[in-house]
Write an enzyme that holds these catalytic residues in place. Structure first.
Site, short mmCIF file in Angstrom:
data_model
loop_
_atom_site.label_atom_id
_atom_site.label_comp_id
_atom_site.label_asym_id
_atom_site.label_seq_id
_atom_site.Cartn_x
_atom_site.Cartn_y
_atom_site.Cartn_z
N SER A 168 0.83 -1.21 0.00
CA SER A 168 0.00 0.00 0.00
C SER A 168 0.87 1.25 0.00
N THR A 223 -11.17 10.06 -1.31
CA THR A 223 -12.36 9.66 -0.54
C THR A 223 -12.71 10.71 0.53
N GLY A 263 -17.47 7.88 -0.95
CA GLY A 263 -16.46 6.84 -1.10
C GLY A 263 -16.52 6.24 -2.49
N CYS A 291 -5.28 7.73 -12.07
CA CYS A 291 -4.30 7.27 -11.06
C CYS A 291 -4.73 5.92 -10.52
N ARG A 321 -4.67 0.19 -9.20
CA ARG A 321 -5.44 -1.06 -9.25
C ARG A 321 -4.66 -2.14 -9.99
N GLY A 370 -5.42 -24.64 14.41
CA GLY A 370 -5.24 -23.59 15.42
C GLY A 370 -4.03 -22.73 15.14
N GLU A 419 -9.65 1.25 -3.39
CA GLU A 419 -9.43 1.32 -4.86
C GLU A 419 -10.65 0.79 -5.62
P1 TGC Z 1 -17.60 8.13 -15.05
O1 TGC Z 1 -18.60 9.05 -15.68
O2 TGC Z 1 -17.69 6.68 -15.35
O3 TGC Z 1 -16.11 8.60 -15.41
C1 TGC Z 1 -15.71 9.97 -15.30
C2 TGC Z 1 -14.55 10.18 -16.26
O4 TGC Z 1 -13.43 9.35 -15.87
C3 TGC Z 1 -13.09 8.42 -16.93
N1 TGC Z 1 -12.73 7.15 -16.26
C4 TGC Z 1 -11.47 6.72 -16.13
N2 TGC Z 1 -10.33 7.21 -16.58
C5 TGC Z 1 -9.19 6.53 -16.27
N3 TGC Z 1 -9.19 5.42 -15.52
C6 TGC Z 1 -10.33 4.90 -15.04
N4 TGC Z 1 -10.30 3.81 -14.26
C7 TGC Z 1 -11.56 5.55 -15.35
N5 TGC Z 1 -12.86 5.32 -15.04
C8 TGC Z 1 -13.57 6.31 -15.61
C9 TGC Z 1 -14.35 8.34 -17.77
O5 TGC Z 1 -14.05 7.95 -19.09
C10 TGC Z 1 -14.87 9.76 -17.69
O6 TGC Z 1 -14.06 10.56 -18.55
P2 TGC Z 1 -14.68 11.86 -19.28
O7 TGC Z 1 -13.58 12.33 -20.19
O8 TGC Z 1 -15.92 11.37 -19.99
O9 TGC Z 1 -15.01 12.84 -18.20
O10 TGC Z 1 -17.64 8.41 -13.48
P3 TGC Z 1 -18.74 8.03 -12.41
O11 TGC Z 1 -18.98 9.24 -11.56
O12 TGC Z 1 -19.94 7.40 -13.06
O13 TGC Z 1 -17.98 6.95 -11.49
C11 TGC Z 1 -17.66 5.71 -11.95
C12 TGC Z 1 -17.10 4.82 -10.83
C13 TGC Z 1 -18.16 4.48 -9.81
C14 TGC Z 1 -16.63 3.56 -11.51
C15 TGC Z 1 -15.90 5.48 -10.14
O14 TGC Z 1 -16.25 6.64 -9.54
C16 TGC Z 1 -15.18 4.57 -9.19
O15 TGC Z 1 -14.27 3.89 -9.63
N6 TGC Z 1 -15.53 4.52 -7.86
C17 TGC Z 1 -14.73 3.82 -6.87
C18 TGC Z 1 -13.96 4.84 -6.07
C19 TGC Z 1 -12.58 4.40 -5.76
O16 TGC Z 1 -12.03 3.48 -6.33
N7 TGC Z 1 -11.95 5.11 -4.85
C20 TGC Z 1 -10.58 4.83 -4.50
C21 TGC Z 1 -10.01 5.89 -3.60
S1 TGC Z 1 -8.26 5.86 -3.52
C22 TGC Z 1 -7.90 4.48 -2.63
O17 TGC Z 1 -8.71 3.72 -2.26
C23 TGC Z 1 -6.46 4.29 -2.34
S2 TGC Z 1 -6.07 2.92 -1.37
C24 TGC Z 1 -4.44 2.83 -1.77
C25 TGC Z 1 -3.65 1.90 -0.98
O18 TGC Z 1 -3.52 2.06 0.24
O19 TGC Z 1 -3.04 0.98 -1.61
P1 FAD Z 2 -19.29 3.07 0.40
O1 FAD Z 2 -19.07 3.77 -0.90
O2 FAD Z 2 -20.17 3.74 1.40
O3 FAD Z 2 -19.85 1.62 0.08
C1 FAD Z 2 -20.48 0.80 1.08
C2 FAD Z 2 -21.06 -0.43 0.39
O4 FAD Z 2 -22.03 -0.03 -0.58
C3 FAD Z 2 -20.00 -1.24 -0.38
O5 FAD Z 2 -20.26 -2.60 -0.26
C4 FAD Z 2 -20.22 -0.83 -1.83
O6 FAD Z 2 -19.82 -1.82 -2.76
C5 FAD Z 2 -21.73 -0.62 -1.84
N1 FAD Z 2 -22.15 0.30 -2.91
C6 FAD Z 2 -21.87 1.62 -3.05
N2 FAD Z 2 -22.42 2.11 -4.17
C7 FAD Z 2 -23.03 1.07 -4.78
C8 FAD Z 2 -23.77 0.91 -6.01
N3 FAD Z 2 -23.95 1.94 -6.85
N4 FAD Z 2 -24.27 -0.30 -6.30
C9 FAD Z 2 -24.06 -1.36 -5.47
N5 FAD Z 2 -23.37 -1.29 -4.30
C10 FAD Z 2 -22.87 -0.09 -3.97
N6 FAD Z 2 -9.18 6.54 -0.22
C11 FAD Z 2 -8.36 7.51 -0.72
O7 FAD Z 2 -8.81 8.46 -1.36
N7 FAD Z 2 -7.01 7.45 -0.51
C12 FAD Z 2 -6.43 6.44 0.20
O8 FAD Z 2 -5.21 6.41 0.37
C13 FAD Z 2 -7.28 5.42 0.75
N8 FAD Z 2 -6.74 4.45 1.54
C14 FAD Z 2 -7.58 3.57 2.19
C15 FAD Z 2 -7.05 2.70 3.13
C16 FAD Z 2 -7.91 1.83 3.83
C17 FAD Z 2 -7.34 0.94 4.88
C18 FAD Z 2 -9.30 1.81 3.53
C19 FAD Z 2 -10.22 0.86 4.24
C20 FAD Z 2 -9.81 2.69 2.59
C21 FAD Z 2 -8.98 3.58 1.93
N9 FAD Z 2 -9.49 4.54 1.02
C22 FAD Z 2 -8.67 5.51 0.50
C23 FAD Z 2 -10.92 4.65 0.83
C24 FAD Z 2 -11.53 3.56 -0.07
O9 FAD Z 2 -11.22 3.80 -1.40
C25 FAD Z 2 -13.04 3.53 0.19
O10 FAD Z 2 -13.22 2.96 1.46
C26 FAD Z 2 -13.77 2.74 -0.89
O11 FAD Z 2 -13.70 3.38 -2.15
C27 FAD Z 2 -15.25 2.51 -0.51
O12 FAD Z 2 -15.84 3.68 -0.07
P2 FAD Z 2 -16.67 3.69 1.33
O13 FAD Z 2 -15.81 3.06 2.35
O14 FAD Z 2 -17.15 5.08 1.55
O15 FAD Z 2 -17.87 2.72 1.08
#
Ligand code: TGC
Ligand code: FAD
Length: 392
Positions: A98, A139, A144, A246, A251, A348, A371
């Site tokens: 991570s 986030t 999220g 990013c 991912r 165990g 992610e």
């Molecule tokens: P949507 O309308 O589908 O897309 C908006 C614009 O983004 C483009 N796009 C991408 N571009 C590059 N890479 C991707 N993976 C892309 N996915 C979409 C898309 O083409 C569009 O471009 P444009 O030019 O038309 O504006 O957006 P949406 O609002 O419907 O959302 C789609 C959704 C739900 C899939 C997206 O928001 C999502 O992936 N949600 C999950 C959030 C998430 O992954 N959060 C992660 C936070 S960071 C983290 O967790 C770090 S942990 C790190 C660690 O400790 O290792």
């Molecule tokens: P929510 O979005 O509230 O989701 C809750 C539940 O609802 C999930 O099961 C989800 O699948 C479901 N759900 C949501 N929407 C839908 C839908 N449309 N249809 C069906 N099911 C749905 N974020 C950063 O920006 N930077 C970081 O460095 C980072 N590090 C992290 C480190 C840790 C240890 C953890 C736990 C999280 C981290 N995150 C980070 C945040 C992480 O990306 C979010 O926790 C994740 O994207 C989910 O968001 P949430 O926790 O708000 O859950």
């Protein structure tokens, strides 16, 4: 923790698909993990502390932004090399991977891809060595899975902007020197900013009480009228595609990394099953144990093929975000299932810190969530194959 005897499973001779350079990188990072991570990680995880002393070594191994070109201080490697490094690190602990993922894919990648030349020269070489550490703020407490709803925003104040809002669940936040933060500009468009520790009004309180990723530091980012110079705004991207781009890089690394956990759990369970005697014979001789191990190696082999092909496509610039989602989801599911089965094989002993399995299992609950959750990635695949958006 017991001595680290790890040998990676390679049932389909997939090493033959790797170059000599890939194998050298793998051996080097593996040796580093065996020497520097395995002996200490259980203790740090139990104490819920990030082992900061490993930062320098991770930088020396090239684990921070392996794909960053030499010009900016990186080793300029391909994406299979990046994947292999993440696999070896996560084999040691998901929290260590991570830290490297965030630094490389979520901090260096956006500066490299969306930053100005001045920003690249200022930050990338120091991020590559670990002299500077970064975090990534997307986030928010109420956004999220749906980052498009983010509320963090900035207003224009001449030569600087005023940033307000908050981010939560941010890996590396408690010790990061800089944060790549996504917030709305005065027109409501999402932009990236580089916020530096020490800027007035910027704080990073640590999140305590995690049962998962305990050796990784997680925190909040709080912005209370923070003055950010305009030169810290990433000029070359606008909109959600900035942070999502990013995430594609990170991912990809997780797809390789989570399989590292699966391989470690399988390797541990196989060795244990050959040595542990019950009813007068090794437990590996019972059909039910063999079923578990046979299914594990089958899923690992399928996963290895998937991420290798994805690595080729990514290195050629042809991997789609949807293909990356499929691999991230598959590797996490494979790893978490294998961790649970491997834990059973150890009986165990499986719940103790003598072995890595329980720690991997707990860590994977975060990896399958961050992610993009397991279900979000399923919906991304669903949308890609049907053409219908089921998110909204
Ligand atoms: P949507 O309308 O589908 O897309 C908006 C614009 O983004 C483009 N796009 C991408 N571009 C590059 N890479 C991707 N993976 C892309 N996915 C979409 C898309 O083409 C569009 O471009 P444009 O030019 O038309 O504006 O957006 P949406 O609002 O419907 O959302 C789609 C959704 C739900 C899939 C997206 O928001 C999502 O992936 N949600 C999950 C959030 C998430 O992954 N959060 C992660 C936070 S960071 C983290 O967790 C770090 S942990 C790190 C660690 O400790 O290792
Ligand atoms: P929510 O979005 O509230 O989701 C809750 C539940 O609802 C999930 O099961 C989800 O699948 C479901 N759900 C949501 N929407 C839908 C839908 N449309 N249809 C069906 N099911 C749905 N974020 C950063 O920006 N930077 C970081 O460095 C980072 N590090 C992290 C480190 C840790 C240890 C953890 C736990 C999280 C981290 N995150 C980070 C945040 C992480 O990306 C979010 O926790 C994740 O994207 C989910 O968001 P949430 O926790 O708000 O859950």
């Amino acid at each position: 923790m017991a001595q680290d005897l790890y040998q990676h499973p390679d049932y389909y001779l997939l090493d033959e698909l790797l170059t000599d350079e890939h194998k050298l990188i793998r051996d080097s990072v593996r040796a580093y993990v065996k020497k520097e991570i395995s002996p200490i990680i259980e203790d740090y995880a139990q104490r819920a502390e990030f082992p900061k002393q490993i930062i320098k070594g991770l930088g020396e191994q090239g684990c921070f932004g392996p794909f960053v070109p030499h010009k900016y201080g990186g080793p300029g490697l391909d994406y299979i090399s990046y994947g292999i490094m993440m696999q070896e690190l996560e084999r040691g602990d998901s929290g260590i991977r991570s830290t490297a993922s965030v630094q490389g894919s979520l901090v260096m990648y956006p500066i490299l891809t969306y930053g100005s030349e001045e920003q690249k020269m200022k930050y990338l070489p120091k991020l590559a060595t670990g002299e500077l550490m970064g975090c990534f703020g997307l986030t928010e407490p109420d956004h999220g899975s749906n980052p498009a709803g983010m509320l963090s925003n900035y207003t224009d104040a001449g030569d600087h902007v005023i940033l307000n809002g908050s981010k939560m669940w941010i890996s590396n936040a408690p010790f990061a020197d800089i944060a790549v933060v996504w917030a709305r500009n005065p027109e409501g468009k999402i932009k990236g900013l580089i916020v530096e520790r020490g800027m007035e009004g910027f704080s990073t309180p640590e999140t305590h009480g995690k049962w998962s990723l305990r050796a990784s530091a997680t925190g909040e980012l709080v912005f209370d009228n923070v003055k950010v110079p305009k030169e810290n705004i990433l000029p070359n991207v606008e909109g959600l595609k900035g942070p999502l781009g990013c995430l594609s890089s990170a991912r990809f690394g997780i797809a390789w990394g989570a399989l590292g956990c699966a391989m470690d759990c399988y390797d541990t369970a196989l060795r244990y099953s050959q040595q542990r005697i019950q009813f007068g014979k090794p437990i590996g001789g019972f059909q039910l144990t063999q079923k578990k191990l046979a299914e594990m190696i089958t899923e690992i082999t399928k996963g290895q093929l998937l991420v290798w092909r994805l690595g080729v496509l990514r290195s050629e610039g042809r991997a789609t975000p949807e293909q990356i989602s499929m691999a991230k989801r598959n590797s996490c599911q494979t790893a978490i299932t294998i961790a649970r089965e491997a834990r059973q094989i150890l009986g165990g002993m499986g719940i103790t810190g003598e072995y890595s399995i329980m720690r991997h299992m707990m860590n994977l609950e975060s990896v399958i969530t961050y992610e993009g959750t397991h279900d979000i990635h399923l919906l991304i695949t669903g949308q890609d194959v049907t053409g219908f958006n089921a998110f909204k």
